[in-house]
Scaffold this motif. Structure first.
Motif, short mmCIF file in Angstrom:
data_model
loop_
_atom_site.label_atom_id
_atom_site.label_comp_id
_atom_site.label_asym_id
_atom_site.label_seq_id
_atom_site.Cartn_x
_atom_site.Cartn_y
_atom_site.Cartn_z
N ASN A 1 0.86 -1.18 0.00
CA ASN A 1 0.00 0.00 0.00
C ASN A 1 0.90 1.23 0.00
O ASN A 1 1.23 1.77 1.04
CB ASN A 1 -0.92 0.00 1.22
CG ASN A 1 -2.03 1.04 1.11
OD1 ASN A 1 -2.02 1.89 0.22
ND2 ASN A 1 -2.99 0.98 2.01
N GLU B 1 -9.96 0.96 -2.26
CA GLU B 1 -9.73 1.36 -0.87
C GLU B 1 -8.55 0.67 -0.21
O GLU B 1 -7.85 1.27 0.60
CB GLU B 1 -10.99 1.11 -0.05
CG GLU B 1 -12.20 1.91 -0.55
CD GLU B 1 -13.47 1.56 0.20
OE1 GLU B 1 -13.49 0.50 0.88
OE2 GLU B 1 -14.43 2.34 0.10
N ARG B 2 -8.30 -0.62 -0.53
CA ARG B 2 -7.28 -1.36 0.22
C ARG B 2 -6.70 -2.47 -0.65
O ARG B 2 -7.34 -2.90 -1.64
CB ARG B 2 -7.87 -1.95 1.49
CG ARG B 2 -9.02 -2.92 1.25
CD ARG B 2 -9.62 -3.42 2.55
NE ARG B 2 -10.20 -2.32 3.30
CZ ARG B 2 -11.43 -1.87 3.14
NH1 ARG B 2 -12.23 -2.43 2.23
NH2 ARG B 2 -11.88 -0.87 3.86
#
Length: 518
Positions: A113, A135-136
């Protein structure tokens, strides 16, 4: 930094899905973007490398500046090969160094990330399953099935496009999360069986090696333990305009036969016998004996004609305005054959009418356009000057087409974006030119259906379709399609049915019903 030489073709494709398209604004926006591609050690798995490979093949065709962001020693080892691939697709592309440019967007493969301030799109896979999140991280699987990995790259590329051009695509939004199984296409499905120990193709004909065919070959070249026989058929050469969405093609492949290009990738399948045919499929000596056919052709007429050769079964793939997809067809029974899906409803303009209008030669359709399309006569300088005059464009950029058939000129100058650029996008193009991620997705789905069919997994649907410019996977639709309701199709004709039955009953000694079932 430079846009690809075939940028006009990419602009043509984009103009058909973007509202209020302006060529200069479009080019300026792309030149301002820096697309990051981040990946870590997890992304160095077979699945992760497949996603990275296809991401580069999609992104480098469209965006003039990318930045590779490896995390970890294993990931750093991939940078050189990924950079080389990007430059072979667009020799003028800029590979920015981290920190030297501000990223506008970042695609992320694996579990990393990255700390970047731009929008991030996370993609991953697990065998048949494609994953995406805005988002992730979604992680990357460790299987040898790369079909979900390829689909994930297409989904991520589509979301990147939707995000960048969100104000010009009606009803388009970025997906928050996608979990999409190519095994059954069912919403919410987690179907993910292992691949068979061996995947055997039973003398399969792949007709068409255009953009969809490229996607299919990309996927098939990565299927482990592929055996049997595959016949690839296409009579054309790669031209520069093709590079806009042919994921296999590199700049050095211009002028090479499409068959040779496909075989270069399929050579990785050492246990698969690949026969190449650089001819139009209609001229194949074996055309009447084809039993198993995968179709990546361009026109409805070709598809109807293929069904007229009476194969045992066909797997079809397509892209069109609004969706892309795959379909399965037999000939007997209640379900639609391939021709049923493509029978025209109402008046449909013929090819010579479409081309005559595009070239400004409506009044010369019968005297010039139709005869030249029929006999393949070369286009002359005089005719090019007349076309340029009627289209109000300079003739010089069209002169390289002198001596080529009129159909080639239409594909290169009109479909290929030459006239589109010369008129600064003021002359719209009627032909549909999909985006690269749409064609690649259709090809990967076709390959998936080939693999499932080889393993004996016949679907319980006729068509599976989706729209990569809309939210996924809620827009994925599978349908059962019945035969033509007006009984116009050859599969409802007693003579055709009798020939079909005789063809396979004589070969199978009574086992025909079992082999042809869906």
């Amino acid at each position: 930094m430079a846009l690809a030489k075939y940028f006009g073709r990419a602009a043509t494709a984009a103009s058909q899905v973007l509202n209020g398209f302006d060529a200069k604004d479009f080019e300026g926006l792309l030149n301002d973007l820096v697309i990051g591609i981040a990946f870590d050690q997890q992304a160095c798995s077979t699945e992760g490398r497949a996603s990275l490979d296809l991401l580069i093949r999609l992104v480098a065709r469209f965006y003039p500046t990318i930045c590779l962001l490896p995390a970890g020693e294993e990931a750093r080892k991939l940078v050189k090969s990924l950079s080389s691939l990007a430059r072979s697709i667009n020799e003028g592309i800029t590979i920015a160094r981290r920190g030297s440019s501000v990223l506008s967007h970042c695609l992320v493969v694996g579990s990393t990330n990255p700390e970047v301030s731009c929008p991030k799109f996370f993609l991953g896979s697990d065998g048949w399953i494609a994953k995406f999140s805005a988002e992730r991280p979604v992680g990357t699987g460790s299987s040898d099935n790369t079909l979900g990995a390829g689909a994930a790259a297409c989904i991520a590329a589509s979301n990147l496009f939707r995000q960048i051009f969100r104000e010009q695509i009606s009803g388009a939004t970025v997906d928050k999360a996608v979990m999409f199984s190519l095994f059954d296409y069912a919403p919410g499905s987690h179907a993910n069986p292992p691949l068979a120990d061996t995947v055997v193709l039973d003398d399969l004909f792949l007709l068409g090696l255009g953009a969809i065919g490229n996607g299919a070959v990309w996927a098939l070249s990565r299927v482990p333990r592929l055996q049997g026989q595959l016949e690839v058929v296409d009579g054309e050469l790669v031209d520069q305009g093709n590079l806009q969405r042919y994921v296999l093609a590199l700049e050095r492949d211009v002028g090479q036969s499409k068959v040779r290009l496909a075989r270069r990738y399929l050579n990785a399948q050492h246990d698969l016998l690949v026969e190449g045919h650089s001819v139009r499929w209609q001229t194949l000596p074996a055309v009447r004996s084809m039993q198993h056919v995968a179709i990546a052709l361009d026109t409805a007429g070709d598809r109807i004609a293929v069904q007229g050769t009476l194969p045992l079964w066909t797997i079809n793939s397509w892209t069109q305005r609004g969706d892309l997809g795959v379909s399965h067809h037999g000939f007997e029974g209640e379900m639609a054959c391939l021709a049923c899906l493509y029978l025209p409803n109402g008046a449909v303009p013929d090819e010579d009418q479409v081309i005559a209008e595009a070239l400004g030669l409506e009044d010369q359709k019968m005297d010039i356009v139709r005869p030249m399309l029929h006999n393949g006569a070369p286009i002359s300088v005089e005719l090019l000057r007349e076309i340029a005059r009627r289209l109000t464009v300079p003739v010089e950029p069209l002169l390289p087409f002198v001596g080529q058939p009129l159909r080639n000129f239409y594909r290169g100058a009109i479909c290929g974006g030459v006239v589109f650029e010369l008129t600064a996008a003021s002359k719209p193009v009627r032909v549909e030119v999909p985006m690269a991620f749409q064609s690649a997705m259709a090809g990967i789905m076709l390959a998936g259906e080939i693999v499932k069919r080889a393993a004996g997994n016949a679907p319980d649907w006729t068509t599976a379709k989706l729209n990569l410019l809309r939210k996924m996977p809620s827009d994925v639709v599978t349908e059962l399609r019945k035969k033509d309701r007006l009984a116009r199709c050859i599969c409802q004709d007693a003579d055709y049915l009798n020939v079909y039955r005789a063809k396979y009953e004589a070969q199978d000694g009574g086992d025909f019903a079992k082999r042809s079932s869906f």
